[in-house]
Design an enzyme around this catalytic site. Structure first.
Site, PDB file in Angstrom:
ATOM      1  N   GLU A 103     -14.344 -35.072 -27.770  1.00  0.00           N
ATOM      2  CA  GLU A 103     -14.418 -36.060 -28.833  1.00  0.00           C
ATOM      3  C   GLU A 103     -15.696 -35.864 -29.637  1.00  0.00           C
ATOM      4  OE1 GLU A 103     -11.851 -39.722 -26.825  1.00  0.00           O
ATOM      5  OE2 GLU A 103     -13.973 -40.019 -27.235  1.00  0.00           O
ATOM      6  N   CYS A 344     -22.335 -44.677 -28.264  1.00  0.00           N
ATOM      7  CA  CYS A 344     -22.993 -43.933 -27.191  1.00  0.00           C
ATOM      8  C   CYS A 344     -22.479 -44.370 -25.825  1.00  0.00           C
ATOM      9  CB  CYS A 344     -24.503 -44.144 -27.254  1.00  0.00           C
ATOM     10  SG  CYS A 344     -25.281 -43.262 -28.612  1.00  0.00           S
TER      11      CYS A 344
END
Length: 355
Positions: A103, A344
């Site tokens: 990703e 994150c």
């Protein structure tokens, strides 16, 4: 992307042109009876225009295009899925020819476009709060595969990428050679042309590789995932770097600053009841005090199935205030793409998160 000194012989059938150094490409063209200037043309098509087909290389003779198609490949990524966040960020699940997927995220902001790219498929570091490490490491990516993520995002947005952070899946410094080769190509005017200081490597704190990184000639930026300045807490949160003590990390970061003159960033995900106590805050202040550093505080991005929860807004603001009181620059990062699990610690290889 290997050094010219490592060039050996010809190319194997189907070799990805992204993997060839300039010297290897010249050798291939010599085998094919082609003039040297064709190398420059081919490299422009690969690195600047990001073509997916030899037929698109319109300034090459048809005969050469056919020879290249027979002998080589253009690698390439397949977009398996894409999600768009309310803040305009886009998360991509990209698959390489060997079916391995990663990703990456594109984050637009006015006239700028930042890309968060992956350096490995999966991760072996096993950080307790991170979705990527849950399934372990599949494999490291090649320099071309790291670069292609950035180009895919560029082409999808239809605009120039202005900065790249290797903060996606993987530990970049455990894939050091490919990471450096990708950064150099991203920096090159004959690649993406992104300024070195706008190219950031994020590491869990692999001390031998930080030492090596400090000796590179380019002005690439370094971010260190700290997450605690208390040894027992950091060992629990980040088992992959347990063998590297905070004392040694402090020493190597001081050496890094002295050698490069560059300001590193310390990433700190604030986790309720884990690393947001008074002891943790005092230790963080001590670790960063009198040190050229910027602390990037991140309210933990929640991961499905995780026991960890983010700290409060008030506690995050207290961390900023206390750090600034001892002369340490600190900010709270606005996490982009959290609504599509693109922030994150949320990136994962599987399509289930993209549904």
């Amino acid at each position: 992307m290997q050094d010219d000194n490592n060039a050996a012989g010809g190319t194997r059938p189907g070799v990805d042109l992204h993997s060839l150094s300039h010297g290897q490409l010249l050798s291939l063209l010599e085998e094919l009876g082609q003039p040297k200037f064709r190398a420059k043309q081919i490299e422009e098509w690969i690195w600047e225009k990001n073509v997916s087909s030899f037929e698109q290389m319109s300034n090459l003779p048809k005969s050469l295009r056919a020879q290249l198609a027979e002998r080589c490949s253009l690698g390439g990524v397949e977009e398996v899925a894409r999600q768009v966040s309310a803040d305009g960020s886009r998360k991509y699940l990209l698959r390489f020819p060997d079916r391995v997927s990663v990703e990456c995220v594109g984050m637009p902001n006015r006239d700028r476009l930042a890309v968060c790219a992956s350096s490995q498929a999966g991760c072996a570091m096993g950080c307790a709060f991170c979705a990527t490490g849950a399934a372990g490491l599949t494999r490291s990516l090649t320099a071309g595969e790291i670069y292609e993520q950035v180009m895919h995002v560029r082409d999808d947005f239809g605009t120039r990428v202005t900065s790249v952070v290797l903060m996606g899946q993987g530990e970049p410094l455990m894939n050091y050679d490919a990471t450096l080769a990708a950064l150099r190509r991203l920096n090159s005017p004959e690649g993406a042309g992104i300024g070195a200081r706008h190219l950031t490597v994020s590491t869990c704190g692999v001390i031998p590789m930080i030492k090596r990184f400090a000796n590179e000639p380019e002005q690439f930026t370094l971010a260190v995932s700290l997450h605690s300045a208390v040894q027992r807490t950091r060992d629990m949160l980040m088992p992959g770097v347990r063998k590297y003590s905070l004392l040694h990390l402090y020493d190597i970061m001081s050496e890094y600053v002295d050698k490069t003159g560059r300001r590193p960033t310390y990433e700190y995900a604030l986790i309720k009841g884990v690393n947001d106590s008074e002891e943790e805050l005092a230790s963080l202040c001590d670790f960063c005090r009198d040190n050229l550093a910027h602390v990037n505080l991140i309210k933990l991005n929640e991961v499905k199935g995780s026991k960890f929860r983010p700290t409060s807004d008030a506690r995050a603001q207290e961390f900023v205030r206390r750090l600034k009181s001892v002369g340490v620059e600190a900010t709270i990062r606005n996490s982009r793409g959290a609504d599509i699990d693109a922030a994150c610690g949320q990136l994962k290889q599987s399509i289930d998160r993209m549904a």
